[in-house]
Structures are given as C-alpha cells and as structure tokens.
Design a protein around this motif. Sequence first.
Motif, short mmCIF file in Angstrom:
data_model
loop_
_atom_site.label_atom_id
_atom_site.label_comp_id
_atom_site.label_asym_id
_atom_site.label_seq_id
_atom_site.Cartn_x
_atom_site.Cartn_y
_atom_site.Cartn_z
N ARG A 38 2.58 1.98 6.28
CA ARG A 38 2.65 3.40 5.98
C ARG A 38 1.26 4.02 6.06
NH1 ARG A 38 4.19 3.14 -0.50
NH2 ARG A 38 2.15 2.41 -1.26
N GLN A 39 1.25 5.31 6.32
CA GLN A 39 0.00 6.04 6.40
C GLN A 39 0.16 7.39 5.74
OE1 GLN A 39 -1.63 6.43 10.36
NE2 GLN A 39 -3.68 6.76 9.56
N ALA A 40 -0.59 7.59 4.68
CA ALA A 40 -0.60 8.87 3.98
C ALA A 40 -1.71 9.74 4.58
CB ALA A 40 -0.84 8.66 2.49
N PRO A 41 -1.63 11.04 4.43
CA PRO A 41 -2.66 11.93 4.98
C PRO A 41 -4.05 11.56 4.48
CG PRO A 41 -0.77 13.20 4.28
CD PRO A 41 -0.52 11.80 3.81
N GLY A 42 -4.97 11.42 5.41
CA GLY A 42 -6.35 11.12 5.05
C GLY A 42 -6.61 9.67 4.70
N LYS A 43 -5.59 8.82 4.85
CA LYS A 43 -5.76 7.41 4.50
C LYS A 43 -5.48 6.53 5.70
CE LYS A 43 -4.75 7.84 -0.43
NZ LYS A 43 -3.95 7.28 -1.58
N GLN A 44 -5.93 5.28 5.61
CA GLN A 44 -5.66 4.34 6.68
C GLN A 44 -4.25 3.80 6.58
OE1 GLN A 44 -8.78 1.34 6.40
NE2 GLN A 44 -9.99 2.43 7.93
N GLU A 46 -1.53 1.15 6.11
CA GLU A 46 -1.55 -0.05 5.29
C GLU A 46 -0.22 -0.79 5.37
OE1 GLU A 46 -2.05 0.91 1.15
OE2 GLU A 46 -0.23 2.12 1.07
N LEU A 47 -0.31 -2.09 5.17
CA LEU A 47 0.90 -2.90 5.15
C LEU A 47 1.69 -2.62 3.88
CD1 LEU A 47 2.66 -5.34 6.16
CD2 LEU A 47 1.15 -6.77 4.76
N VAL A 48 2.99 -2.44 4.04
CA VAL A 48 3.89 -2.30 2.90
C VAL A 48 4.58 -3.64 2.64
CG1 VAL A 48 5.92 -1.14 1.99
CG2 VAL A 48 4.25 0.14 3.35
N ALA A 49 5.20 -4.18 3.68
CA ALA A 49 5.91 -5.45 3.56
C ALA A 49 6.17 -5.99 4.95
CB ALA A 49 7.23 -5.26 2.82
N ASP A 50 6.27 -7.32 5.05
CA ASP A 50 6.70 -7.89 6.31
C ASP A 50 7.55 -9.12 6.06
OD1 ASP A 50 3.47 -9.29 7.35
OD2 ASP A 50 4.94 -10.00 5.88
N ILE A 51 8.24 -9.54 7.12
CA ILE A 51 9.16 -10.66 7.01
C ILE A 51 9.14 -11.43 8.31
CG2 ILE A 51 11.10 -9.17 7.74
CD1 ILE A 51 12.88 -10.86 5.85
N THR A 52 9.11 -12.75 8.21
CA THR A 52 9.08 -13.59 9.41
C THR A 52 10.50 -13.91 9.87
OG1 THR A 52 9.11 -15.67 8.19
CG2 THR A 52 6.96 -14.63 8.52
N GLN A 58 6.24 -10.87 2.44
CA GLN A 58 5.08 -10.53 1.64
C GLN A 58 5.09 -9.02 1.42
OE1 GLN A 58 1.15 -11.02 3.23
NE2 GLN A 58 1.75 -10.56 5.34
N TYR A 59 4.55 -8.62 0.28
CA TYR A 59 4.54 -7.21 -0.11
C TYR A 59 3.14 -6.81 -0.57
CZ TYR A 59 9.64 -7.71 -0.36
OH TYR A 59 10.95 -7.95 -0.07
N SER A 60 2.84 -5.55 -0.40
CA SER A 60 1.62 -5.04 -1.00
C SER A 60 1.83 -4.97 -2.51
CB SER A 60 1.27 -3.66 -0.45
OG SER A 60 2.20 -2.70 -0.91
N LYS A 86 7.85 6.65 -6.07
CA LYS A 86 6.82 7.43 -6.75
C LYS A 86 6.20 8.43 -5.76
CE LYS A 86 5.50 3.34 -9.46
NZ LYS A 86 4.38 2.44 -9.81
N PRO A 87 5.64 9.51 -6.25
CA PRO A 87 5.00 10.46 -5.34
C PRO A 87 3.93 9.81 -4.46
CG PRO A 87 5.28 11.47 -7.49
CD PRO A 87 5.69 10.02 -7.64
N GLU A 88 3.27 8.80 -4.96
CA GLU A 88 2.24 8.12 -4.16
C GLU A 88 2.82 7.28 -3.03
OE1 GLU A 88 2.55 8.11 -7.50
OE2 GLU A 88 1.99 6.15 -8.35
N ASP A 89 4.13 7.14 -2.98
CA ASP A 89 4.77 6.47 -1.85
C ASP A 89 4.94 7.40 -0.65
OD1 ASP A 89 6.88 4.83 -4.22
OD2 ASP A 89 5.17 3.96 -3.17
#
Length: 119
Positions: A38-44, A46-52, A58-60, A86-89
């Motif tokens: 995910r990418q929020a405005p003004g931010k890099q 970032e990984l949220v979760a992945d699955i093989t 794995q999760y942040s 949450k709003p930060e999501d």
Amino acid sequence: QVQLVESGGGLVQAGGSLRLSCAVSGSFFSINSMGWFRQAPGKQRELVADITSGSSTQYSDSVKGRFTISRGDAKNTVYLQMDSLKPEDTAVYYCRGERVSGRTAYVYWGQGTQVTVSS
C-alpha cells in the motif's frame, strides 16, 4: 501479457471491513508468491502482507491480527480480508505477484485500488 487485476476497494468507516481480490491473467505459469502493498499520500509503498505458493504468510506489524491474506484454489488469485480498519489504513493498495524461473524473478503489479477509511 501478464496482468493483475484488483477489486474490492472503497470507502468504509473506522472499525469496518473490506475484502480485496486480485486475479492474475495471461500467465501459463503459477505465480510463486503474491502479496499486497500500500501507498499513502506522501509515503513510500510498503508491504502489507504476502503469501507463498506453500501458503506461508507474513504481515506488517501494523496490520497483524486485523488483516488476513489468502490464496484461491487456482493459486493465481489472492485475497486480503481487512477487519477493524483504521483511518491510517487509508491508501492505494497494490497487488504484487512474483514468479521465479531459475535465477530470474519476474515481478508483476496491479493498477491499485483505493481504500479510504473515515473516522
């Protein structure tokens, strides 16, 4: 041509839930791992979760216990169940797929889907 198509984003109130989906088309090969960034405005981004392909996940730290990643029976689909939002999501969520062939890794990205969580 390999394409990842996301769906399921939208607007939700804090505490609510959304489910994101991502499907791979145009690939005759199985995708080894899939994930959500995910990418929020003004931010890099970032990984949220992945699955093989073996279903290891794995999760942040910011989403542990609230989000669940899973793969469909066809393996070239991935879902992200997001609860207790949450709003930060709030961010654009991107699906990512990776296929490894020998020493080469092929990485594919979806176009992104907006998730907005209101307080």
